[in-house]
Scaffold this active site. Sequence first.
Site, PDB file in Angstrom:
ATOM      1  N   TYR A   2      39.578  46.595  42.346  1.00 26.13           N
ATOM      2  CA  TYR A   2      39.598  47.582  41.406  1.00 26.13           C
ATOM      3  C   TYR A   2      38.245  48.057  40.756  1.00 26.13           C
ATOM      4  CZ  TYR A   2      44.581  45.874  40.860  1.00 26.13           C
ATOM      5  OH  TYR A   2      45.623  45.377  40.998  1.00 26.13           O
ATOM      6  N   HIS A  44      45.041  39.422  47.925  1.00 22.40           N
ATOM      7  CA  HIS A  44      45.787  40.757  47.406  1.00 22.40           C
ATOM      8  C   HIS A  44      46.778  41.389  48.339  1.00 22.40           C
ATOM      9  CE1 HIS A  44      44.131  44.221  44.562  1.00 22.40           C
ATOM     10  NE2 HIS A  44      45.615  44.577  45.015  1.00 22.40           N
TER      11      HIS A  44
END
Length: 284
Positions: free
Chosen positions: A53, A118
């Site tokens: 992010y 992830h």
Amino acid sequence: MRTVSTPSGAAMPALGLGTWRLGEDASLRAAEVAAVRSAIAMGYRLIDTAEMYGDGGSEEVVGEAIAQAIGAGEVRRDELFIVSKVLPHNASRKGTEQACARSLQRLGLDRIDLYLLHWQGSHPLRDTCAALQALAARGEIGEWGVSNFDVDDMADLNALGEGKACAANQVYYSLSERGPEFSLLPWLRKHGQPLMAYSPIDQGTLALDAELGEMAARRGVTAAQLALARLLAEPGVVAIPKAVREAHLRENLAAADLVLTPEEVAEVDRLHPPPHRKTPLAMI
């Protein structure tokens, strides 16, 4: 705040704060830090971020907000449950440990409470698991888990000795994307592993759902709160909606206390039916 237990018995708040897209624009840094700190002041205790992010920018925003809140005496570190993630291309044995060290530095913490892969990439799961286990043994992470893993992926992980230590699976799950309910959520429940729902109100889309809105108005809540409450009515589910505006932060947090009647659950399910067959796991 209701909590959901991991296999080890650790307690995760059932509702937390997502931070996808934070840290991407330096000009918004101060406002984003203020939003996360405001969330902590309101009572948010689970904060989800990732090295992906904002290329680490989200972790920096979260870290700065945590430091300010702790420094001001608004919260203790042990009251927070911080989640971050390693990118698949970094998830080799050595690379996972190095990525975690970078995340810890950006967060300004000595421990990440839950550290996730992830999504599955090219590095062998066994190597990633070994690294995650080593990080947990050193206390650099509290527990580890995965993200965007479907049933077959979870079965492969579980077949590894280390895989049984997986604490959670974070996937895209909302009223308009209920695929995980067919087989993944039952599998996770069987193994005592929570499902963390990202984008649980479809990045705000469900807040504009007219039929949900009509139903919510009868209850004196919003469509977004109704959508969140329906997911949280499922045992073993944690939701992490992203928000930065104070009104939305308060609205989402209040949804954690909203208990739906069986009739309301049935009405929501008529508007957004559960799946009747297996579908590929969706990702955003």
